[in-house]
Enzyme design. Structure first.
Site, PDB file in Angstrom:
ATOM      1  N   CYS A  17       0.692  -1.365  -0.077  1.00  0.00           N
ATOM      2  CA  CYS A  17       0.123   0.088   0.025  1.00  0.00           C
ATOM      3  C   CYS A  17       0.717   1.289  -0.060  1.00  0.00           C
ATOM      4  O   CYS A  17       0.526   2.138  -0.657  1.00  0.00           O
ATOM      5  CB  CYS A  17      -0.878   0.022   1.107  1.00  0.00           C
ATOM      6  SG  CYS A  17      -0.041  -0.235   2.931  1.00  0.00           S
ATOM      7  N   HIS A  52      -2.952   0.503   7.374  1.00  0.00           N
ATOM      8  CA  HIS A  52      -3.170   0.872   5.728  1.00  0.00           C
ATOM      9  C   HIS A  52      -3.003   2.268   5.433  1.00  0.00           C
ATOM     10  O   HIS A  52      -3.374   2.945   6.306  1.00  0.00           O
ATOM     11  CB  HIS A  52      -4.572   0.242   5.465  1.00  0.00           C
ATOM     12  CG  HIS A  52      -4.775   0.035   4.008  1.00  0.00           C
ATOM     13  ND1 HIS A  52      -3.831  -0.587   3.313  1.00  0.00           N
ATOM     14  CD2 HIS A  52      -5.876   0.367   3.239  1.00  0.00           C
ATOM     15  CE1 HIS A  52      -4.326  -0.308   1.684  1.00  0.00           C
ATOM     16  NE2 HIS A  52      -5.757   0.134   2.031  1.00  0.00           N
ATOM     17  N   SER A  69      -4.799  -2.906  -2.125  1.00  0.00           N
ATOM     18  CA  SER A  69      -5.208  -3.778  -1.016  1.00  0.00           C
ATOM     19  C   SER A  69      -5.701  -5.319  -1.424  1.00  0.00           C
ATOM     20  O   SER A  69      -6.076  -5.522  -2.380  1.00  0.00           O
ATOM     21  CB  SER A  69      -6.378  -3.189   0.103  1.00  0.00           C
ATOM     22  OG  SER A  69      -6.651  -3.952   0.992  1.00  0.00           O
TER      23      SER A  69
END
Length: 202
Positions: A17, A52, A69
């Site tokens: 990410c 994330h 993702s």
């Protein structure tokens, strides 16, 4: 940051990410009236903490995101949200749908458009927002003040936000800049951003 992008392309290795945010930032850099900022998340699931990050994108008053993702609902979001808070609420719902409780959202400072001529650190987390029934109201107000400080709440995607963000970051543009294609209509911009999404997700 431009050097990091070139190194990622040269290595041609699978990305996560954070690398996707770098690539998406470079791919959207030519669009001077498109504002981008990193958006970090912390969530909990079965006692474990997960982190994330995506790139939040604002074009002509609409917000969306670019990223990557393992969960398709936790990456790209279309440019259809009327505010950054609405985009955050969409991510919160997406996290809940996969069994995660979203505990923290942290927007960063707007990304510069001239990566090769501007030598400045990236402010990944400029504001920390705690979510929850008792905290959401205060977090929403804090987010509004944060966006106003960078002039990112200016409607219709005017260039004022870009100029203000560069001033806030003490950046100094040199003679080298990323070429900017002439794209006038909103539909063309949306198509170009969709291409950036696809490229960043490879």
């Amino acid at each position: 940051m431009g050097e990091i992008y070139e190194r990622l392309l040269a290595l041609s290795l699978p990305i996560q990410c954070v690398e996707a945010v770098f690539i998406a930032s470079i791919l959207t850099a030519p669009f001077k009236d498109v504002q981008r900022l990193p958006l970090s998340f912390e969530s909990k699931c079965e006692g474990h903490l997960y982190k994330h990050i995506v790139l939040a994108v604002c074009c002509e008053g609409k917000w969306g995101s670019l990223g990557i993702s393992r969960r398709g609902t936790l990456m790209d979001k279309p440019l259809s949200f009327l505010s950054l808070w609405a985009l955050i609420e969409e991510f919160e719902s997406s996290y809940q749908a996969v069994g995660h409780s979203l505990t923290l959202v942290a927007p960063g400072a707007p990304m510069p458009h001239d990566f090769y001529s501007v030598d400045m650190p990236i402010l990944w987390k400029a504001l920390r927002l705690r979510l929850g029934s008792k905290q959401s109201t205060l977090s929403k107000l804090d987010l509004e003040k944060f966006l106003q400080s960078y002039a990112l709440d200016v409607p219709n995607g005017t260039n004022k936000s870009s100029q203000h963000a560069r001033k806030r970051s003490n950046s100094h543009a040199g003679n080298v800049s990323t070429p900017s294609p002439v794209i006038t209509s909103a539909s063309h911009k949306a198509a170009a951003l969709r291409s950036a999404i696809a490229a960043a997700s490879l």
